[in-house]
Design a protein around this motif. Sequence first.
Motif, short mmCIF file in Angstrom:
data_model
loop_
_atom_site.label_atom_id
_atom_site.label_comp_id
_atom_site.label_asym_id
_atom_site.label_seq_id
_atom_site.Cartn_x
_atom_site.Cartn_y
_atom_site.Cartn_z
N ALA A 53 0.64 -1.25 0.17
CA ALA A 53 0.37 0.09 -0.01
C ALA A 53 0.75 1.15 -0.14
N LEU A 83 -13.47 0.07 -0.73
CA LEU A 83 -12.46 -0.92 -0.91
C LEU A 83 -11.73 -0.29 -1.79
N ASN A 84 -10.92 -0.91 -1.73
CA ASN A 84 -9.20 -0.55 -2.10
C ASN A 84 -9.37 0.73 -3.30
N THR A 92 -5.38 -2.59 -4.90
CA THR A 92 -5.25 -2.25 -3.06
C THR A 92 -4.03 -1.69 -3.12
N ARG A 95 -5.37 1.09 -0.89
CA ARG A 95 -6.04 0.33 0.57
C ARG A 95 -6.61 0.98 1.89
N THR A 126 -11.21 -0.51 6.21
CA THR A 126 -10.52 -0.07 6.86
C THR A 126 -9.45 -1.42 7.60
#
Length: 175
Positions: A53, A83-84, A92, A95, A126
Motif C-alpha cells: 500500500a 474498498l481498495n 489494493t 487501500r 479499513t
Amino acid sequence: MTTTFVLAGGCFWCLDAAYRQMRGVHDVVSCYTGGQTDHPTYESVCTGGTGHAEAVAVTFDESELPAQVVLDAFFTMHDPTQLNRQGADVGTQYRSAMFPADDEQRVLFEAARERAGEWWPGEIVTTIEPLGEVTRAEEYHQDFFAKNPTQGYCLAVAVPKVNKVRAQFSEYLRA
C-alpha cells in the motif's frame, strides 16, 4: 514522547500534505508497506501485484498532538468505506489500512476504526494489518504537495483533503 503510526488511505501525497499541517508532527515519510516483495518501487507498487500500500509513517509528539487526534484525522482525510480505492485511484495499493507496531497501537487503531464507524455511513473497510517492512518511497514523493502545489492532482484531490482536516482540527494546526 514521539510515536510513529504507519497509515494508508489512498495516495500518500494527500495524507502527507494533511499531516504536515498539524503541530506536533515531526516527520512524515511516504512509504510502501503491507506487501510481499522486497525493495518495492513506485512502478512495481502501481501494478497492484506487490501487495504493498502507499502509506505514510507519521512521527509526532504526543504531548503536542494526541494519538487519538492523529487517528481521527486519518479517518477524516480519506473515505474508509471505499474498498481498495480512493476516488479515481483504484487498486489494493490505495487501500485503507493501519499497520500497528505493537499491541498498544493495535488497540488504539481498533478504537479509532470503531469511532469512524459512528461518523461514516456504510461499512468501514479499513484493515488492521501486521507492520512488516516499510520501504521509503522515492525522494520525489516526499513532501510532494509542498514541492508541487499547482500540480493538477494536488489541486483536485489533495487540497480538499487538507482543507477538511484544517477545518475539523483547527486547534491542532501549526501556527
